[in-house]
Motif scaffolding. Structure first.
Motif, PDB file in Angstrom:
ATOM      1  N   MET A 145     -54.317  13.325   9.381  1.00 38.71           N
ATOM      2  CA  MET A 145     -53.980  12.855  10.717  1.00 38.71           C
ATOM      3  C   MET A 145     -54.207  13.995  11.723  1.00 38.71           C
ATOM      4  SD  MET A 145     -50.314  11.601  12.152  1.00 38.71           S
ATOM      5  CE  MET A 145     -50.442   9.888  12.566  1.00 38.71           C
ATOM      6  N   LEU A 146     -54.836  13.690  12.822  1.00 40.09           N
ATOM      7  CA  LEU A 146     -55.112  14.685  13.847  1.00 40.09           C
ATOM      8  C   LEU A 146     -53.849  15.021  14.630  1.00 40.09           C
ATOM      9  CD1 LEU A 146     -58.452  13.322  15.344  1.00 40.09           C
ATOM     10  CD2 LEU A 146     -58.173  15.163  13.682  1.00 40.09           C
ATOM     11  N   SER A 147     -53.771  16.257  15.100  1.00 39.36           N
ATOM     12  CA  SER A 147     -52.651  16.672  15.950  1.00 39.36           C
ATOM     13  C   SER A 147     -52.954  16.280  17.404  1.00 39.36           C
ATOM     14  CB  SER A 147     -52.471  18.185  15.851  1.00 39.36           C
ATOM     15  OG  SER A 147     -53.582  18.849  16.446  1.00 39.36           O
TER      16      SER A 147
ATOM     17  N   TYR B 262     -53.186  18.329  19.828  1.00 38.21           N
ATOM     18  CA  TYR B 262     -54.206  19.272  20.288  1.00 38.21           C
ATOM     19  C   TYR B 262     -55.602  18.832  19.845  1.00 38.21           C
ATOM     20  CZ  TYR B 262     -57.278  23.168  20.793  1.00 38.21           C
ATOM     21  OH  TYR B 262     -58.357  23.936  21.148  1.00 38.21           O
ATOM     22  N   GLU B 263     -55.737  18.411  18.599  1.00 39.65           N
ATOM     23  CA  GLU B 263     -57.053  18.003  18.093  1.00 39.65           C
ATOM     24  C   GLU B 263     -57.576  16.778  18.850  1.00 39.65           C
ATOM     25  OE1 GLU B 263     -56.867  19.564  13.486  1.00 39.65           O
ATOM     26  OE2 GLU B 263     -55.738  17.769  14.024  1.00 39.65           O
ATOM     27  N   ARG B 264     -56.678  15.880  19.235  1.00 43.12           N
ATOM     28  CA  ARG B 264     -57.114  14.728  20.039  1.00 43.12           C
ATOM     29  C   ARG B 264     -57.538  15.184  21.440  1.00 43.12           C
ATOM     30  NH1 ARG B 264     -53.565  12.265  16.538  1.00 43.12           N
ATOM     31  NH2 ARG B 264     -51.671  12.704  17.706  1.00 43.12           N
ATOM     32  N   ILE B 265     -56.805  16.130  22.005  1.00 43.57           N
ATOM     33  CA  ILE B 265     -57.169  16.667  23.319  1.00 43.57           C
ATOM     34  C   ILE B 265     -58.534  17.366  23.237  1.00 43.57           C
ATOM     35  CG2 ILE B 265     -56.580  18.396  25.077  1.00 43.57           C
ATOM     36  CD1 ILE B 265     -53.594  17.738  24.471  1.00 43.57           C
ATOM     37  N   GLU B 266     -58.713  18.168  22.201  1.00 47.44           N
ATOM     38  CA  GLU B 266     -59.992  18.859  22.011  1.00 47.44           C
ATOM     39  C   GLU B 266     -61.139  17.850  21.866  1.00 47.44           C
ATOM     40  OE1 GLU B 266     -60.551  21.202  18.334  1.00 47.44           O
ATOM     41  OE2 GLU B 266     -60.904  22.883  19.688  1.00 47.44           O
ATOM     42  N   TYR B 267     -60.904  16.784  21.131  1.00 45.38           N
ATOM     43  CA  TYR B 267     -61.906  15.717  20.968  1.00 45.38           C
ATOM     44  C   TYR B 267     -62.262  15.121  22.336  1.00 45.38           C
ATOM     45  CZ  TYR B 267     -63.667  11.023  19.977  1.00 45.38           C
ATOM     46  OH  TYR B 267     -64.414   9.874  19.977  1.00 45.38           O
ATOM     47  N   LEU B 268     -61.243  14.840  23.156  1.00 48.30           N
ATOM     48  CA  LEU B 268     -61.484  14.247  24.477  1.00 48.30           C
ATOM     49  C   LEU B 268     -62.262  15.198  25.378  1.00 48.30           C
ATOM     50  CD1 LEU B 268     -57.976  12.609  24.986  1.00 48.30           C
ATOM     51  CD2 LEU B 268     -60.142  11.394  24.622  1.00 48.30           C
ATOM     52  N   ILE B 269     -61.940  16.478  25.297  1.00 50.72           N
ATOM     53  CA  ILE B 269     -62.664  17.477  26.091  1.00 50.72           C
ATOM     54  C   ILE B 269     -64.144  17.460  25.726  1.00 50.72           C
ATOM     55  CG2 ILE B 269     -62.962  19.967  26.452  1.00 50.72           C
ATOM     56  CD1 ILE B 269     -59.852  20.196  26.119  1.00 50.72           C
TER      57      ILE B 269
ATOM     58  N   ILE C 228     -52.619  14.197  31.141  1.00 49.03           N
ATOM     59  CA  ILE C 228     -53.782  14.259  30.253  1.00 49.03           C
ATOM     60  C   ILE C 228     -54.267  12.854  29.905  1.00 49.03           C
ATOM     61  CG2 ILE C 228     -54.557  14.932  27.940  1.00 49.03           C
ATOM     62  CD1 ILE C 228     -52.575  17.361  28.211  1.00 49.03           C
ATOM     63  N   SER C 229     -53.340  11.945  29.596  1.00 42.05           N
ATOM     64  CA  SER C 229     -53.754  10.581  29.242  1.00 42.05           C
ATOM     65  C   SER C 229     -54.419   9.894  30.432  1.00 42.05           C
ATOM     66  CB  SER C 229     -52.573   9.754  28.714  1.00 42.05           C
ATOM     67  OG  SER C 229     -51.655   9.462  29.733  1.00 42.05           O
ATOM     68  N   ALA C 230     -53.901  10.120  31.634  1.00 45.42           N
ATOM     69  CA  ALA C 230     -54.522   9.528  32.826  1.00 45.42           C
ATOM     70  C   ALA C 230     -55.886  10.165  33.100  1.00 45.42           C
ATOM     71  CB  ALA C 230     -53.594   9.697  34.039  1.00 45.42           C
TER      72      ALA C 230
ATOM     73  N   TRP D 277     -52.130   6.627  21.863  1.00 42.32           N
ATOM     74  CA  TRP D 277     -53.243   7.265  21.170  1.00 42.32           C
ATOM     75  C   TRP D 277     -53.129   8.785  21.251  1.00 42.32           C
ATOM     76  CZ3 TRP D 277     -57.132  10.703  22.212  1.00 42.32           C
ATOM     77  CH2 TRP D 277     -58.041  10.891  21.176  1.00 42.32           C
ATOM     78  N   LEU D 278     -52.821   9.291  22.430  1.00 39.75           N
ATOM     79  CA  LEU D 278     -52.766  10.741  22.614  1.00 39.75           C
ATOM     80  C   LEU D 278     -51.673  11.371  21.752  1.00 39.75           C
ATOM     81  CD1 LEU D 278     -53.913  13.169  24.133  1.00 39.75           C
ATOM     82  CD2 LEU D 278     -52.262  12.722  25.943  1.00 39.75           C
ATOM     83  N   ILE D 279     -50.518  10.747  21.705  1.00 34.59           N
ATOM     84  CA  ILE D 279     -49.392  11.330  20.979  1.00 34.59           C
ATOM     85  C   ILE D 279     -49.436  11.007  19.491  1.00 34.59           C
ATOM     86  CG2 ILE D 279     -46.865  11.320  20.753  1.00 34.59           C
ATOM     87  CD1 ILE D 279     -46.805  10.713  23.814  1.00 34.59           C
ATOM     88  N   LEU D 280     -49.733   9.747  19.154  1.00 33.77           N
ATOM     89  CA  LEU D 280     -49.625   9.291  17.768  1.00 33.77           C
ATOM     90  C   LEU D 280     -50.956   9.032  17.077  1.00 33.77           C
ATOM     91  CD1 LEU D 280     -46.805   6.668  18.407  1.00 33.77           C
ATOM     92  CD2 LEU D 280     -46.518   8.997  17.547  1.00 33.77           C
ATOM     93  N   GLY D 281     -52.029   8.953  17.857  1.00 35.72           N
ATOM     94  CA  GLY D 281     -53.323   8.598  17.281  1.00 35.72           C
ATOM     95  C   GLY D 281     -53.459   7.108  17.061  1.00 35.72           C
TER      96      GLY D 281
END
Length: 121
Positions: free
Chosen positions: A1-3, A5-12, A51-53, A61-65
């Motif tokens: 499961m991604l953290s 941070y990993e989801r934020i990095e993916y979005l970036i 960040i989600s906005a 999605w951002l918090i839990l995936g």
């Protein structure tokens, strides 16, 4: 499961911006971003909302995936507000953490409204 941070990095990466640019646009210090990466801390509620906005993703999605089938659009008329835009709920009936949540949600709704107006102009 991604953290988170990993989801934020993916979005970036998906947005095609640098981490530095992301930090500058959202007023996040690179030190905080580094702490998120190392798991030393996580973004606060207000920052998660921003960040989600910014990336147009759900908080779930951002918090839990958790996947979100569609972006939810809210309006004041969908909630318990009277004709003056005031809540018809008495705040003394709410627990302190519920009062904090309501205040944060109102700030989030105002932020999204401002962002939508900026995007449309």
């Amino acid at each position: 499961m991604l953290s988170i941070y990993e989801r934020i990095e993916y979005l970036i990466k998906q947005k095609g911006i640098t981490k530095k640019s992301f930090c500058e646009q959202l007023s996040i210090s690179t030190g905080n971003l580094g702490d998120w990466k190392r798991g030393k801390s996580t973004p606060g509620t207000h920052k998660l909302i921003e960040i989600s906005a910014f990336f147009h993703v759900s908080l779930d999605w951002l918090i839990l995936g958790k996947p979100s089938p569609e972006m939810v659009r809210e309006g004041a008329e969908d909630y318990f507000f009277d004709s003056k835009g005031q809540s018809n709920c008495h705040s003394d009936e709410l627990l302190p953490e519920e009062q904090v949540f309501i205040k944060e949600y109102i700030a989030f709704a105002e932020y999204r409204k401002r962002k939508a107006e900026e995007d449309n102009s």
